[in-house]
Design a protein around this motif. Sequence first.
Motif, PDB file in Angstrom:
ATOM      1  N   LYS A  82     -10.058  -2.721 -10.144  1.00  0.00           N
ATOM      2  CA  LYS A  82      -9.561  -2.547 -11.511  1.00  0.00           C
ATOM      3  C   LYS A  82      -8.872  -3.855 -11.855  1.00  0.00           C
ATOM      4  O   LYS A  82      -7.890  -4.240 -11.212  1.00  0.00           O
ATOM      5  CB  LYS A  82      -8.585  -1.378 -11.608  1.00  0.00           C
ATOM      6  CG  LYS A  82      -8.073  -1.164 -13.031  1.00  0.00           C
ATOM      7  CD  LYS A  82      -7.010  -0.084 -13.077  1.00  0.00           C
ATOM      8  CE  LYS A  82      -5.747  -0.751 -13.551  1.00  0.00           C
ATOM      9  NZ  LYS A  82      -4.649   0.127 -13.821  1.00  0.00           N
ATOM     10  N   LEU A 133      -9.441   6.075 -13.931  1.00  0.00           N
ATOM     11  CA  LEU A 133      -9.406   4.849 -13.128  1.00  0.00           C
ATOM     12  C   LEU A 133      -8.578   3.771 -13.827  1.00  0.00           C
ATOM     13  O   LEU A 133      -7.796   3.067 -13.183  1.00  0.00           O
ATOM     14  CB  LEU A 133     -10.821   4.331 -12.862  1.00  0.00           C
ATOM     15  CG  LEU A 133     -11.733   5.207 -12.014  1.00  0.00           C
ATOM     16  CD1 LEU A 133     -13.075   4.517 -11.799  1.00  0.00           C
ATOM     17  CD2 LEU A 133     -11.100   5.563 -10.675  1.00  0.00           C
ATOM     18  N   LEU A 142      -6.039   4.531  -7.171  1.00  0.00           N
ATOM     19  CA  LEU A 142      -7.382   4.185  -7.634  1.00  0.00           C
ATOM     20  C   LEU A 142      -8.443   4.769  -6.704  1.00  0.00           C
ATOM     21  O   LEU A 142      -9.426   5.355  -7.156  1.00  0.00           O
ATOM     22  CB  LEU A 142      -7.531   2.655  -7.719  1.00  0.00           C
ATOM     23  CG  LEU A 142      -8.841   2.132  -8.288  1.00  0.00           C
ATOM     24  CD1 LEU A 142      -9.035   2.560  -9.742  1.00  0.00           C
ATOM     25  CD2 LEU A 142      -8.889   0.611  -8.165  1.00  0.00           C
ATOM     26  N   ALA A 146     -11.114   7.722  -7.613  1.00  0.00           N
ATOM     27  CA  ALA A 146     -12.548   7.382  -7.526  1.00  0.00           C
ATOM     28  C   ALA A 146     -13.341   8.427  -6.756  1.00  0.00           C
ATOM     29  O   ALA A 146     -14.478   8.741  -7.098  1.00  0.00           O
ATOM     30  CB  ALA A 146     -12.718   6.010  -6.889  1.00  0.00           C
TER      31      ALA A 146
END
Length: 152
Positions: A82, A133, A142, A146
Amino acid sequence: MKLEQILAPECTACDVEGGSKKRTLEQIADILAGFRPGIGASELFDSLITRERLGSTGFGKGIALPHCRLTNCDKPMAALLKLREPIEFDAMDNHPVDLIFALVVPEEATSEHLAILQLVAERFENASFRNRLRNAQSNHELFELAIAPLPN
Protein backbone atom coordinates in the motif's frame (compact mmCIF):
# COMPACT_ATOMS: atom_id res chain seq x y z
CA MET A 1 -6.07 -21.48 -3.52
CA LYS A 2 -6.18 -18.94 -0.71
CA LEU A 3 -4.08 -15.79 -0.60
CA GLU A 4 -2.39 -16.79 2.64
CA GLN A 5 -0.85 -19.73 0.74
CA ILE A 6 1.16 -17.32 -1.40
CA LEU A 7 1.24 -14.06 0.59
CA ALA A 8 3.27 -13.93 3.80
CA PRO A 9 3.01 -11.21 6.46
CA GLU A 10 6.70 -10.43 5.83
CA CYS A 11 5.85 -9.58 2.21
CA THR A 12 3.08 -7.15 3.10
CA ALA A 13 3.98 -3.49 3.51
CA CYS A 14 1.84 -0.48 4.38
CA ASP A 15 2.72 3.18 3.81
CA VAL A 16 5.49 2.46 1.29
CA GLU A 17 7.23 5.38 -0.40
CA GLY A 18 6.91 4.19 -3.99
CA GLY A 19 8.22 7.18 -5.90
CA SER A 20 8.00 5.62 -9.36
CA LYS A 21 6.96 2.45 -11.11
CA LYS A 22 10.58 1.32 -11.51
CA ARG A 23 11.47 2.06 -7.87
CA THR A 24 8.36 0.24 -6.64
CA LEU A 25 9.19 -2.86 -8.72
CA GLU A 26 12.72 -2.76 -7.27
CA GLN A 27 11.24 -2.68 -3.76
CA ILE A 28 8.99 -5.64 -4.58
CA ALA A 29 11.99 -7.58 -5.89
CA ASP A 30 13.95 -6.78 -2.73
CA ILE A 31 11.08 -7.85 -0.46
CA LEU A 32 10.48 -11.16 -2.24
CA ALA A 33 14.19 -11.98 -2.67
CA GLY A 34 14.73 -11.32 1.03
CA PHE A 35 11.89 -13.66 1.89
CA ARG A 36 12.81 -16.53 -0.44
CA PRO A 37 16.46 -17.69 -0.34
CA GLY A 38 17.90 -18.58 -3.73
CA ILE A 39 16.05 -15.87 -5.61
CA GLY A 40 18.09 -12.83 -6.51
CA ALA A 41 16.54 -9.38 -6.35
CA SER A 42 18.12 -8.25 -9.64
CA GLU A 43 16.89 -11.34 -11.52
CA LEU A 44 13.42 -10.88 -10.09
CA PHE A 45 13.40 -7.16 -10.93
CA ASP A 46 14.52 -7.94 -14.50
CA SER A 47 11.68 -10.46 -14.88
CA LEU A 48 9.10 -8.00 -13.55
CA ILE A 49 10.35 -5.24 -15.87
CA THR A 50 10.44 -7.61 -18.86
CA ARG A 51 6.81 -8.56 -18.21
CA GLU A 52 5.85 -4.93 -17.73
CA ARG A 53 7.33 -4.04 -21.14
CA LEU A 54 4.86 -6.46 -22.75
CA GLY A 55 2.03 -4.34 -21.42
CA SER A 56 1.26 -2.54 -18.21
CA THR A 57 -0.07 -4.59 -15.32
CA GLY A 58 -1.93 -1.53 -14.09
CA PHE A 59 -5.31 -3.10 -13.49
CA GLY A 60 -7.29 0.10 -12.97
CA LYS A 61 -9.07 1.59 -9.93
CA GLY A 62 -5.68 2.35 -8.36
CA ILE A 63 -4.54 -1.28 -8.53
CA ALA A 64 -1.49 -2.87 -10.19
CA LEU A 65 -0.88 -6.60 -10.46
CA PRO A 66 2.73 -6.98 -11.63
CA HIS A 67 3.59 -10.61 -12.20
CA CYS A 68 6.20 -12.86 -13.78
CA ARG A 69 7.48 -16.39 -14.03
CA LEU A 70 10.89 -17.26 -12.68
CA THR A 71 12.98 -20.34 -13.40
CA ASN A 72 14.40 -20.76 -9.88
CA CYS A 73 11.08 -20.15 -8.12
CA ASP A 74 9.77 -23.39 -6.62
CA LYS A 75 6.30 -22.22 -5.57
CA PRO A 76 4.12 -19.13 -6.06
CA MET A 77 4.83 -16.13 -3.85
CA ALA A 78 3.38 -12.65 -3.59
CA ALA A 79 3.90 -9.22 -2.12
CA LEU A 80 1.27 -6.61 -1.27
CA LEU A 81 2.16 -2.94 -0.98
CA LYS A 82 0.00 0.00 0.00
CA LEU A 83 1.77 3.12 -1.21
CA ARG A 84 1.89 6.34 0.78
CA GLU A 85 1.18 8.32 -2.41
CA PRO A 86 -0.23 6.96 -5.70
CA ILE A 87 2.23 6.60 -8.60
CA GLU A 88 1.86 6.54 -12.37
CA PHE A 89 1.73 2.93 -13.56
CA ASP A 90 0.33 3.21 -17.10
CA ALA A 91 -2.91 1.68 -15.83
CA MET A 92 -5.73 0.82 -18.22
CA ASP A 93 -7.88 3.64 -16.80
CA ASN A 94 -4.95 6.11 -16.67
CA HIS A 95 -5.38 6.53 -12.90
CA PRO A 96 -2.37 6.39 -10.56
CA VAL A 97 -1.83 3.28 -8.46
CA ASP A 98 -1.68 2.99 -4.68
CA LEU A 99 -2.27 -0.76 -4.13
CA ILE A 100 0.12 -3.26 -5.69
CA PHE A 101 -0.19 -7.02 -5.54
CA ALA A 102 2.86 -8.66 -7.12
CA LEU A 103 2.93 -12.34 -8.05
CA VAL A 104 5.88 -14.57 -8.92
CA VAL A 105 5.34 -18.17 -10.01
CA PRO A 106 7.54 -21.01 -11.22
CA GLU A 107 8.38 -20.95 -14.93
CA GLU A 108 6.24 -23.99 -15.73
CA ALA A 109 3.19 -22.96 -13.65
CA THR A 110 1.14 -21.53 -16.52
CA SER A 111 -2.35 -22.61 -15.43
CA GLU A 112 -1.65 -21.94 -11.75
CA HIS A 113 -0.33 -18.48 -12.68
CA LEU A 114 -3.55 -17.63 -14.51
CA ALA A 115 -5.76 -19.06 -11.74
CA ILE A 116 -4.01 -16.98 -9.07
CA LEU A 117 -4.22 -13.83 -11.19
CA GLN A 118 -7.94 -14.44 -11.65
CA LEU A 119 -8.45 -14.93 -7.90
CA VAL A 120 -6.56 -11.74 -7.10
CA ALA A 121 -8.31 -9.73 -9.83
CA GLU A 122 -11.71 -10.85 -8.53
CA ARG A 123 -10.83 -9.74 -5.01
CA PHE A 124 -9.63 -6.34 -6.21
CA GLU A 125 -12.84 -5.84 -8.23
CA ASN A 126 -14.64 -5.63 -4.88
CA ALA A 127 -14.81 -1.93 -3.88
CA SER A 128 -15.18 -2.74 -0.17
CA PHE A 129 -12.05 -4.91 -0.30
CA ARG A 130 -10.06 -2.10 -1.96
CA ASN A 131 -11.32 0.43 0.57
CA ARG A 132 -10.45 -1.78 3.53
CA LEU A 133 -6.90 -2.20 2.21
CA ARG A 134 -6.55 1.54 1.63
CA ASN A 135 -7.59 2.21 5.23
CA ALA A 136 -5.07 -0.21 6.74
CA GLN A 137 -2.71 1.46 9.22
CA SER A 138 -0.04 -1.23 9.63
CA ASN A 139 1.63 -4.09 7.79
CA HIS A 140 -0.16 -6.60 10.02
CA GLU A 141 -3.57 -5.00 9.45
CA LEU A 142 -2.97 -4.89 5.69
CA PHE A 143 -2.09 -8.59 5.66
CA GLU A 144 -5.10 -9.58 7.78
CA LEU A 145 -7.48 -7.56 5.60
CA ALA A 146 -5.98 -9.04 2.43
CA ILE A 147 -6.58 -12.64 3.49
CA ALA A 148 -9.97 -12.08 5.17
CA PRO A 149 -13.16 -13.20 3.40
CA LEU A 150 -14.46 -10.68 0.91
CA PRO A 151 -16.93 -8.16 2.30
CA ASN A 152 -20.39 -7.97 0.76
